[in-house]
Design an enzyme around this catalytic site. Structure first.
Site, PDB file in Angstrom:
ATOM      1  N   ASP A  16      -0.460   4.693   0.776  1.00  0.00           N
ATOM      2  CA  ASP A  16      -0.009   6.363   1.976  1.00  0.00           C
ATOM      3  C   ASP A  16       0.185   5.357   3.063  1.00  0.00           C
ATOM      4  O   ASP A  16      -1.193   4.539   3.468  1.00  0.00           O
ATOM      5  CB  ASP A  16      -1.500   6.863   1.870  1.00  0.00           C
ATOM      6  CG  ASP A  16      -1.581   6.993   0.433  1.00  0.00           C
ATOM      7  OD1 ASP A  16      -0.051   7.903  -0.010  1.00  0.00           O
ATOM      8  OD2 ASP A  16      -2.616   7.879  -0.120  1.00  0.00           O
ATOM      9  N   ASP A  65       0.814  -1.044  -0.013  1.00  0.00           N
ATOM     10  CA  ASP A  65       0.258   0.413   0.002  1.00  0.00           C
ATOM     11  C   ASP A  65       1.108   0.549  -0.122  1.00  0.00           C
ATOM     12  O   ASP A  65       1.802   1.188   0.371  1.00  0.00           O
ATOM     13  CB  ASP A  65      -0.618   0.304   0.892  1.00  0.00           C
ATOM     14  CG  ASP A  65      -1.949   1.359   1.335  1.00  0.00           C
ATOM     15  OD1 ASP A  65      -2.092   1.593   0.870  1.00  0.00           O
ATOM     16  OD2 ASP A  65      -1.577   1.684   2.786  1.00  0.00           O
TER      17      ASP A  65
HETATM   18 MG   LIG Z   1      -2.338   3.418   3.449  1.00  0.00          MG
END
Ligand SMILES: [Mg+2]
Length: 287
Positions: free
Chosen positions: A11, A9
């Site tokens: 962010d 992932d």
């Molecule tokens: Mg995230």
């Protein structure tokens, strides 16, 4: 030969961001991100990022800005470690309630759906069964589980949680850790286990036994994971599987070895078992 991958992932996993980020100048790496990516390559994994970016759908920034943020992240990673290369960035700019019409849809790419993972797997010829998902939010884990990958939730106490992190989850991760460094060590340890049968030089009986043992262990791991999610596993389904195997075995057996006296009996029992299988499956679905 298909290659394994680690899907990170973006962010609050690789870069600090608990909201929306369209400004490349504001990109900050999470400590340990470059080292984890470099180690992933050392272990033979492709490295992919996959990120919901509804900021595009909401009109907060455009795709050009999103790509610029990804490029800045790549630049900072390589500055910190020359081997910290990202092979591919996947992102989903869509959202069902987008303010910009062309981005308004319930996309299969949007996590918790597995579309971004499947798209990268098709493009890079990846083996998802031996690939990993590393993320900070339940939807990362759900997407990874749906794609058949193994999953690690990074719950970093130094970061302020994003709204996605606080969402309830229907799937438990295989592992929960507090840093990217710990995540990559879990993957390294499992990669060692996966490689064990390949280290046996004798391809004879001993090698075959080791291979079967390894496959059984993977099967048991899968059953254990499924049993942790009652929606996907039930006694009824297991019984249905057993009766299905018996039905097929009887049908095939009675075809090749015609019994004397009651030639139709095995076939009748096979039909009964088949009906029982269907009944068990239907009863399981009505739960
Ligand atoms: Mg995230």
């Amino acid at each position: 030969m298909k290659k394994p991958a680690i899907f990170f992932d973006r962010d609050n996993t690789l870069i600090a961001c608990d909201g929306y980020l369209g400004d490349p100048a504001a990109v900050r790496l999470i400590p340990g991100a470059a080292a984890a990516i470099a180690r992933a390559h050392d272990l033979g994994f492709a490295v992919i990022t996959f990120s919901n970016q509804s900021g595009v759908a909401r009109g907060l920034f455009d795709e050009t800005a999103l790509v610029a943020v990804n490029e800045k992240m790549a630049q900072l990673l390589l500055q910190e470690n020359r081997r910290a290369k990202i092979d591919r960035n996947e992102f989903c700019p869509f959202h069902p309630e987008a303010t910009i019409e062309k981005y308004r849809k319930d996309s299969d790419l949007r996590k918790p759906k597995p579309g971004m993972i499947l798209s990268a797997a098709a493009a890079l010829d990846l083996d998802l069964r031996v690939s990993w998902i590393v993320g900070d939010a339940p939807r990362d884990i759900e997407a990874g589980y749906a794609a058949g990958c193994r999953t690690i939730l990074v719950s970093n106490p130094a970061l302020s949680p994003s709204p996605a992190t606080l969402q309830p989850s229907s799937v438990d991760p295989d592992e929960t850790v507090s840093s990217l460094g710990e995540a990559i060590e879990v993957i390294a340890a499992t990669a060692d286990e996966d490689d064990e049968p390949a280290q046996i030089s004798n391809p004879g009986v001993e090698g075959e036994l080791a291979r079967i043992e390894h496959l059984l262990q993977r099967l048991l791991d899968q059953v254990r994971r499924q049993s942790e999610h009652p929606a996907d596993f039930s006694l009824g389904k297991m019984l249905a599987g057993v009766t299905q195997i018996l039905a097929i075995a009887l049908a095939v057996g009675s075809y090749f070895y015609k019994p004397v006296g009651e030639p139709l009996m095995p076939m009748l029992v096979a039909i009964f078992l088949q009906i029982l299988t269907i009944s068990l499956l239907v009863m399981g679905r009505e739960k």
